[in-house]
Write an enzyme that holds these catalytic residues in place. Structure first.
Site, PDB file in Angstrom:
ATOM      1  N   LYS A 128     -33.668  52.441 -24.012  1.00 17.39           N
ATOM      2  CA  LYS A 128     -32.684  52.255 -22.518  1.00 17.39           C
ATOM      3  C   LYS A 128     -32.645  50.860 -22.415  1.00 17.39           C
ATOM      4  O   LYS A 128     -31.552  50.586 -21.847  1.00 17.39           O
ATOM      5  CB  LYS A 128     -33.628  53.010 -21.670  1.00 17.39           C
ATOM      6  N   ALA A 139     -26.614  76.455 -28.408  1.00 18.73           N
ATOM      7  CA  ALA A 139     -27.338  76.573 -29.610  1.00 18.73           C
ATOM      8  C   ALA A 139     -28.898  76.004 -29.446  1.00 18.73           C
ATOM      9  O   ALA A 139     -29.177  75.123 -28.766  1.00 18.73           O
ATOM     10  CB  ALA A 139     -26.774  75.541 -30.618  1.00 18.73           C
TER      11      ALA A 139
END
Ligand code: HSE
Length: 434
Positions: free
Chosen positions: A203, A43
């Site tokens: 993170k 996509a």
């Protein structure tokens, strides 16, 4: 056995890399996974010139892909929080496994996403979300499962590290290096995420959760960027035997967990102080193993694809397993997560580098020393640059022993009230990492 069908959402830097690696290494990957892995649909709204997708069906609508009954694993590489969240939740609802590189999504919405995934018995894998190609999530979640992890510290933003390295080694300007990082595809869509430490905090939030078994709590991470660092401080740090790195630090203490991203002085002889350019490195200290270090490319097309594909292989192997006996998303069983609090920055403990711009006359150093000693702050080293006296002002640079941040805040406020101190006091945290 029938090949596993993968759908890739987003064909940018990481999406293109993932397609290329899956295609180029298809045979090796199938030997590892025990069956073929095929990209059944992509996509994307934009073709990627670095990626020859051949006859692979392409749709412009990501929800076409997520609703495609053929697809077993949805690889989400569109980034951002909003559409990506909708996409991942829809994929889970449709009973599909998900692989994502989206640290912002996991750090901010991970608790909700994992709860939904558990309900549906599907996996959401996110190795590529932290430190690009370095398999640090797997290392902490599985390789260090026997340890009580004490702390971890990492250079986990490639763009920031690239900027600091180029500035230090080549004297390039901040803007110039940032532009190059954007052209190379390292920087976030909004590069303030890189330079202000938000990307690193995403993170760090993920690493802290899997290291300590706590829910994801991005909103409690302390974040300070690199944009205000000066060449003068980089040079003084060198003279004192340190390097300045933009570090994410998570430490377990009795009072709570420290979760902080900020510029940090690290002794120049530590391996991690010599991690340069776009490279990332994470040190993890466990009670049994001691200190360990994981190093590699933290961003980029194929390094990040390496982590995405490893997750696709992991999910493929786990397709036929009992959902209750899989590695938990956050390393610890969901009903065993701890509520140990995240500490505010004022309660965190560190050593400090201070640069004080003082008037050059007798008694100034004594006043500075008094203010610090009255607050129980021990000085490790001090340097006064007489050669740099300008307009009767001299920089006084000192490094303290470890102390709770609140005391340094008080000391800085008192120093700034002195008639002999001009300008704001520069403060950079120091970590010995030993
Ligand atoms: N902008 C990020 C970095 C990309 O520079 O590290 C990888 O997460």
């Amino acid at each position: 056995m029938k090949p596993v069908k993968v759908g890739i959402c987003g064909l940018g830097t990481v999406g293109g890399g993932t397609f290329n690696v899956l295609k180029r290494n298809a045979e090796e990957i199938a030997r590892r996974a025990g069956r073929g892995i095929e990209v059944a649909q992509i996509a994307t709204r934009h073709p990627n010139s670095k990626c020859d997708t051949g006859s692979t069906p392409i749709t412009a609508d990501i929800f076409d892909l997520v609703n495609n009954p053929e697809i077993d694993i949805v690889v989400e590489l569109i980034g951002g929080y909003t559409v990506a969240k909708e996409l991942v939740l829809k994929a889970i609802e449709n009973g599909k496994h998900v692989v994502t590189a989206n640290k912002a999504l996991i750090a901010v919405h991970g608790n909700e996403i994992f709860a939904k995934a558990r309900e549906k018995g599907v996996i959401v894998a996110f190795e590529a979300s932290v430190a690009g190609g370095i398999p640090v999530i797997k290392a902490i979640r599985e390789g260090l499962a026997g340890n009580r992890i004490n702390w971890l510290a990492g250079i986990i933003n490639g763009t920031g590290n690239f900027i600091l390295t180029e500035m230090r080694e080549k004297g390039r300007t901040f803007e110039d290096v940032l532009k190059e990082a954007q052209e190379l595809g390292y920087a976030e869509a909004d590069p303030t995420f890189d330079v202000e430490g938000i990307d690193a905090a995403h993170k760090l939030t993920i690493l802290a959760s899997i290291a300590f078994g706590i829910p994801l709590q991005f909103d409690k991470a302390y974040t300070e960027g690199i944009a205000r660092l000066t060449t003068a401080d980089v040079n003084y740090a060198e003279a004192l035997g340190y390097r300045i790195k933009h570090l994410g630090v998570a430490r377990r203490t009795e009072a709570g967990i420290e979760l902080r991203v900020h510029p940090t002085l690290i002794p120049a002889d530590r391996l991690i102080a010599n991690v340069n350019g776009v490279m990332n490195a994470v040190m993890v200290n466990g009670d049994a193993v001691g200190s360990t270090l994981y190093y590699g490319a933290g961003a980029g097309m194929e390094p990040t694809a390496s982590a995405v594909v490893a997750d696709v292989v992991d999910v493929t192997r786990a397709l036929t397993t009992d959902p209750n006996n899989r590695v938990p998303h956050l390393a610890f069983q969901p009903d065993s997560l701890s509520d140990h609090p995240i500490l505010p920055i004022t309660a965190c403990e560190s050593a400090y580098y201070l640069r004080i711009q003082a008037k050059d006359h007798p008694g100034v150093l004594a006043q500075v020393a008094t203010i610090l000693s009255e607050r129980g702050i021990n000085i490790e080293s001090i340097m006064q640059k007489e050669a740099e006296v300008q307009d009767g002002l001299v920089p006084v640079i000192l490094v303290t022993h470890r102390v709770v941040e609140q005391r340094i805040d008080d000391a800085i406020a008192a120093l700034e009230r002195l008639d002999d101190v001009v300008d704001k006091v520069v403060r950079i945290r120091v970590e010995q990492l030993n």
